[in-house]
Design an enzyme around this catalytic site. Structure first.
Site, PDB file in Angstrom:
ATOM      1  N   ARG A 297      -3.571  -1.317  -6.103  1.00  0.00           N
ATOM      2  CA  ARG A 297      -2.793  -2.552  -6.011  1.00  0.00           C
ATOM      3  C   ARG A 297      -3.224  -3.449  -7.163  1.00  0.00           C
ATOM      4  NH1 ARG A 297      -5.884  -4.270  -0.448  1.00  0.00           N
ATOM      5  NH2 ARG A 297      -7.954  -4.528  -1.343  1.00  0.00           N
TER       6      ARG A 297
ATOM      7  N   TYR B   1      10.616 -35.142 -14.748  1.00  0.00           N
ATOM      8  CA  TYR B   1       9.166 -34.984 -14.763  1.00  0.00           C
ATOM      9  C   TYR B   1       8.608 -35.119 -13.363  1.00  0.00           C
ATOM     10  CZ  TYR B   1       8.666 -40.069 -14.266  1.00  0.00           C
ATOM     11  OH  TYR B   1       8.722 -41.355 -13.783  1.00  0.00           O
TER      12      TYR B   1
ATOM     13  N   CYS C  89       6.775 -38.844  -8.020  1.00  0.00           N
ATOM     14  CA  CYS C  89       5.380 -39.295  -8.125  1.00  0.00           C
ATOM     15  C   CYS C  89       4.609 -39.145  -6.825  1.00  0.00           C
ATOM     16  CB  CYS C  89       5.322 -40.749  -8.600  1.00  0.00           C
ATOM     17  SG  CYS C  89       6.082 -41.934  -7.476  1.00  0.00           S
TER      18      CYS C  89
ATOM     19  N   GLY D 298      -8.270  -6.818   4.427  1.00  0.00           N
ATOM     20  CA  GLY D 298      -9.113  -6.969   5.609  1.00  0.00           C
ATOM     21  C   GLY D 298      -8.501  -7.762   6.740  1.00  0.00           C
TER      22      GLY D 298
ATOM     23  N   ASN E  76       6.112 -38.983  -0.779  1.00  0.00           N
ATOM     24  CA  ASN E  76       5.257 -39.170   0.401  1.00  0.00           C
ATOM     25  C   ASN E  76       5.981 -40.023   1.440  1.00  0.00           C
ATOM     26  OD1 ASN E  76       3.331 -37.827  -1.085  1.00  0.00           O
ATOM     27  ND2 ASN E  76       2.146 -39.650  -1.579  1.00  0.00           N
TER      28      ASN E  76
ATOM     29  N   LYS F  81       0.834  -1.200   0.000  1.00  0.00           N
ATOM     30  CA  LYS F  81       0.000   0.000   0.000  1.00  0.00           C
ATOM     31  C   LYS F  81       0.872   1.254   0.000  1.00  0.00           C
ATOM     32  CE  LYS F  81      -3.690  -0.294   2.360  1.00  0.00           C
ATOM     33  NZ  LYS F  81      -4.603  -0.468   3.517  1.00  0.00           N
TER      34      LYS F  81
ATOM     35  N   SER G 108      11.973 -43.048  -9.733  1.00  0.00           N
ATOM     36  CA  SER G 108      10.836 -42.186  -9.418  1.00  0.00           C
ATOM     37  C   SER G 108      10.834 -41.973  -7.908  1.00  0.00           C
ATOM     38  CB  SER G 108       9.523 -42.831  -9.867  1.00  0.00           C
ATOM     39  OG  SER G 108       8.443 -41.965  -9.618  1.00  0.00           O
TER      40      SER G 108
ATOM     41  N   HIS H 271     -15.963  -7.843   1.797  1.00  0.00           N
ATOM     42  CA  HIS H 271     -14.966  -8.771   2.330  1.00  0.00           C
ATOM     43  C   HIS H 271     -15.219 -10.192   1.836  1.00  0.00           C
ATOM     44  CE1 HIS H 271     -13.500 -11.638   5.440  1.00  0.00           C
ATOM     45  NE2 HIS H 271     -12.443 -10.858   5.400  1.00  0.00           N
TER      46      HIS H 271
ATOM     47  N   MET I   5      -5.708  -7.101   8.516  1.00  0.00           N
ATOM     48  CA  MET I   5      -5.122  -6.298   9.587  1.00  0.00           C
ATOM     49  C   MET I   5      -5.978  -5.057   9.810  1.00  0.00           C
ATOM     50  SD  MET I   5      -1.085  -6.875   8.770  1.00  0.00           S
ATOM     51  CE  MET I   5      -1.293  -6.567   7.028  1.00  0.00           C
TER      52      MET I   5
ATOM     53  N   ARG J 101      -3.431   3.064   8.561  1.00  0.00           N
ATOM     54  CA  ARG J 101      -3.767   1.837   7.829  1.00  0.00           C
ATOM     55  C   ARG J 101      -2.557   0.909   7.753  1.00  0.00           C
ATOM     56  NH1 ARG J 101      -8.307   2.476   4.192  1.00  0.00           N
ATOM     57  NH2 ARG J 101      -9.076   4.620   4.147  1.00  0.00           N
TER      58      ARG J 101
END
Length: 895
Positions: free
Chosen positions: A350, A868, A848, A115, A785, A36, A781, A466, A117, A106
């Protein structure tokens, strides 16, 4: 919007000063002045009408928090000097009893957090200066209305009082005056309101409302600093991956007033439509109001284009300024403006929040208009936004019970149970329920419930309220301003047009059309438009990282291909063992002897072969990586506890002895496969070593399917993946057995097919010993996880619910490492990649895990040379765009 800038990059831009006048900054200083403040400085620089002011830097906020809520040394003195300078420019003094200067305070972080802060307006008013404002304007009603607004806002933001008592006090006075609208109250009424508000403050705080303007200013600045760490701001940063250490700037700006009569107004404008991307002015405004009235939804607004009918000269000037800003920033701009008695003031600009459809259309149109390049257009669309375009919509030709219509604030359709508060939304969503959050109007405190909800419905507020802005940013369907709704949240229902809808009842809403429907509507998948394909074509031409899909059925493969997948990076064969095939699998596992097991394997061979034929057909000409059986066998068996319960029940009821014996025998065999820690037990390649006939059956099914597909004129590209390898000898052994089976099948069929054999790298030892394992692999690969679980020593099923939230709240973890790749796990991937290629330079490398669809992770994999990534079909467009972002960002960094 995901934020990838680092603290180091920010610090390079930090100056030692804590304050800057607007004319001293520019748009490039957002890490110092916040977005801002930087844009206010830029608008000042290019000659737009901006009220004078100054900005306190983000670093002052950071120093404030480091010191435990104490202002850094020298800040107060700098603020005083800036205040005196501002008073000189304006020819007024803060709090003066005859001609007072009033200011706004502000927030403004480096990245837009609308919105989240706090803001304080009309600062500098007290019992003396309100008289000066009356004398200055000749409008006592305006002055006292401004004073009550200041007390109300200051009390909520700075004194942390609840807002409802103030609304209740106003309602009492309006009832007594016999009026319904705030605008109908006179100056004397507002004096009564101010007196009532001061009583509320004294009762709540034990002290009088502060009258010293310098005290008001410092308390407000500190409140804005503190709001950086309020719950809604933290939730917002977590949602959009904004770093916690950026801090917020504070902007002190001389007040201009949109509530000085009918020649005054306030509003929010967008240079293009943020919902559709249409090149047309968009927004709303209110006559005789202050800015918070627009975004708070207290009054229903007028469309921006109507301003030309009421204040034509101001509309012409605003339109010209909007064009100037869009051409200057080369982007769609979100603008806040105020008109004070016929004079236009620009209060903020903005880059405007926009839907995915809007982002894509604006980016493509601006390339066509010559404003931006294709690379810039790609960077204007965040990969995660594409999910919005894949949201369902109402199916056509359905008979529906339309309750009402509101403003189409955020596109997409949603179905869920009605809830009336954010906490309930969050709780029920955590329990697996789909909910629609219904509110009079949302506030920033509702953010956690908005995140949890499938859709949002409000009875007030416009397209820049908002609820609308936040929902569009999240891609959540939203209908705003449905003013026919009468909401009775305390009593658990809303009513509309004679229909009562209770909490827990199902409604459907369409954020694209603004329609609200009673009951459940069937939803259909959307069809992305021409611009969607164009931006992805540009991305494909730019990116170097391949994108495949995790797909286990021909249908998944077809969908993935439609979304642009370049193959299947993970086909999980265990998913083919479920449903009506589960009895065959159990027969195989629990077989009495080899002959019995062989019969079950023959049955599985037939169904697996059929599955693979369908997958090869759907992915013809593209690589398909098929992972051999990975999970422990007990996952396919009945739960041993349930069997024990059945036996106890049968024995207690005098059941058949033979049946009890059979159950006991089943229990014994099931318990044989039970493990204390199955994730680290008999699974993956260990199954293939211990039960070679399983992997041999799967390899046979794969090669037979490939031979049949090739004989039919197809082009199957086969990749066989052996999971959970940690030892070179494991892969060497299983690769040899797979080659033996494949060679035999091709001889039987009289057909040759090309195939590759590789492995998943999902254990730290495999990554460290990748140079040895890589000798026997055509590809790696990385199963990120399990690699995350084993690198951290986490059990994902346990940690995500039990302690991850606290770890993240306490900043022990920056993010959930199962969502965005952790740096330590990434190091494991990098080690595995480098060492694997050391002995096998042509080794192909893929990822993967679920990280393959996470934009930040995709960029990380691009940067370390992965070939990939593979992700769920619906994330394929996201990964394609993220891979292009990685290249475009690299070009920018190289400049």
């Amino acid at each position: 919007m995901s934020v990838s800038e680092t603290r180091t990059e920010k610090e390079q831009k930090v100056d030692t000063r804590f304050t800057y006048a607007f004319e001293e900054g520019n748009a490039s200083m957002k890490y110092v002045l916040g977005g801002k403040g930087a844009n206010l400085a830029e608008m000042t620089k290019i000659g737009l009408p901006v009220p004078h002011g100054f900005t306190i830097t983000t670093e002052a906020c950071n120093e404030y928090h480091k010191a435990g809520g104490t202002n850094p040394k020298g800040l107060r003195e700098e603020i005083e000097a800036r205040r005196i300078d501002l008073e000189g420019k304006m020819g007024k003094k803060l709090g003066d009893a005859t001609d007072p200067l009033l200011v706004s305070v502000r927030s403004g972080a480096a990245f837009s957090m609308p919105g989240m802060m706090d803001t304080v307006l009309n600062l500098g008013l007290n019992d003396q200066s309100v008289e000066g404002l009356t004398a200055q304007t000749g409008d006592a009603r305006f002055a006292w209305d401004s004073y009550r607004r200041f007390i109300q806002m200051f009390s909520k933001v700075v004194l942390e009082m609840e807002g409802q008592p103030f609304e209740d006090a106003m309602s009492v006075i309006k009832d007594k005056a016999g009026v319904k609208l705030d605008t109908d109250l006179t100056a004397d009424h507002w004096k009564e309101v101010v007196a009532a508000f001061r009583v509320l403050v004294k009762a709540a705080s034990g002290s009088d409302f502060p009258s010293d303007p310098d005290e008001q200013l410092m308390l407000s600045i500190e409140a804005v600093f503190s709001s950086w760490n309020n719950k809604r701001a933290i939730d917002y940063r977590r949602l959009y991956k904004i770093p916690d250490d950026l801090g917020t700037a504070v902007n002190i700006q001389s007040m201009v007033f949109g509530n000085k009569g009918e020649g005054s107004a306030t509003g929010v404008a967008f240079t293009r439509d943020p919902a559709t991307g249409e090149n047309a002015r968009y927004g709303d405004y209110l006559l005789n109001a202050q800015g918070e009235d627009v975004v708070a939804g207290i009054r229903n607004t007028s469309p921006l284009t109507d301003l030309g009918n009421e204040l034509p000269e101001c509309w012409a000037e605003l339109s010209k300024n909007m064009e100037t800003l869009e051409n200057h920033y080369r982007d769609m701009c979100d603008i806040e403006f105020t008109i004070e008695q016929g004079k236009l003031w620009m209060l903020q600009t903005r880059a405007g929040k926009r839907t995915a459809a809007s982002a894509i259309k604006i980016a493509v149109d601006m390339v066509k208009e010559g404003l931006i390049t294709k690379d810039e257009a790609i960077l204007r669309v965040h990969p995660d936004q594409l999910d919005q375009l894949l949201h369902p919509q109402f199916g056509k030709d359905q008979k529906v019970d339309v309750l009402t219509k509101g403003m189409n604030a955020s596109p997409g359709a949603a179905v869920g149970k009605v809830v009336f508060d954010a906490n309930t939304a969050e709780e029920r969503a955590a329990e697996g329920e789909d909910v629609i959050l219904v509110r009079w109007e949302t506030t920033p405190d509702d953010l956690h419930g908005m995140i949890a909800a499938q859709g949002i419905l409000t009875s007030h507020g416009g397209k820049t309220s908002h609820a609308a802005v936040v929902a569009r940013g999240m891609g959540t369907p939203c209908v705003c301003g449905a003013d026919a709704l009468s909401i009775h949240a305390d009593e658990g229902y809303f009513a509309v047009n004679g229909t009562k809808v209770n909490e827990g009842e199902v409604i459907s809403l369409d954020g694209t059309t603004g329609t609200v429907v009673l009951g459940e509507v069937d939803l259909v998948d959307p069809v992305p438009g021409e611009e969607f394909e164009m931006i992805l074509d540009w991305a494909d031409n730019l990116r170097t990282l391949g994108v495949r899909a995790n797909a286990d059925t021909p249908e998944d493969c077809q969908r993935a291909r439609e979304f642009g997948a370049e193959g299947v990076g993970l086909c999980r064969t265990e998913h083919m063992f479920l449903g009506d095939r589960l009895p065959i699998v159990r027969h195989m596992i629990l077989a009495e002897d080899d002959a019995d097991r062989s019969s079950a394997l023959d049955d599985l061979l037939k169904v697996q072969r059929s599955d693979f034929i369908g997958i090869f057909e759907a992915m013809d000409g593209l690589p398909v990586t098929i992972r051999l059986l990975d999970p422990p066998l007990h996952e396919f068996l009945p739960d041993h506890t349930e069997i024990q319960v059945d036996i106890a029940r049968m024995e207690a009821s005098g059941g058949d002895a033979a049946e009890i014996t059979a159950k006991q025998d089943l229990l014994e065999r099931v318990q044989k496969y039970s493990e204390s820690n199955p994730m680290l037990g008999m699974r993956g390649c260990r199954l293939g070593i211990m039960w070679p006939e399983i992997y041999q059956m799967q390899v046979r099914a794969i090669i037979e399917a490939a031979c049949e597909r090739k004989s039919s004129g197809g082009n199957p590209i086969v990749e066989i993946m052996i999971p959970l390898v940690s030892l070179e000898a494991e892969l060497e052994t299983l690769r040899g057995e797979a080659i033996e089976v494949a060679t035999k099948v091709m001889a039987e069929k009289g057909t040759d097919v090309e195939y590759k054999i590789g492995t998943m790298i999902e254990l730290p030892r495999a990554a460290i010993k990748a140079d040895e394992i890589g000798r026997h692999a055509d590809f790696f690969s990385f199963g990120t996880n399990d690699l995350t679980q084993t690198t951290f020593g986490f059990s994902r099923d346990d940690v995500e619910g039990k302690f991850f939230p606290r770890y993240i709240n306490r900043k022990i973890l920056k993010a959930n490492p199962f969502e965005t790749i952790d740096s330590g796990v990434l190091n494991m991937v990098e080690i595995g990649a480098e060492r694997g290629r050391a002995n096998n330079p042509g080794l192909k490398l893929g990822v993967c895990g679920e990280h393959g669809g996470d934009p930040d992770s995709v960029k990380a994999f691009h940067n370390i040379g992965i070939n990939y990534v593979s992700c769920s079909p619906f994330r394929v467009p996201v990964a394609r765009l993220a891979a292009a972002h990685a290249v475009a960002e690299g070009k920018l960094e190289a400049k």
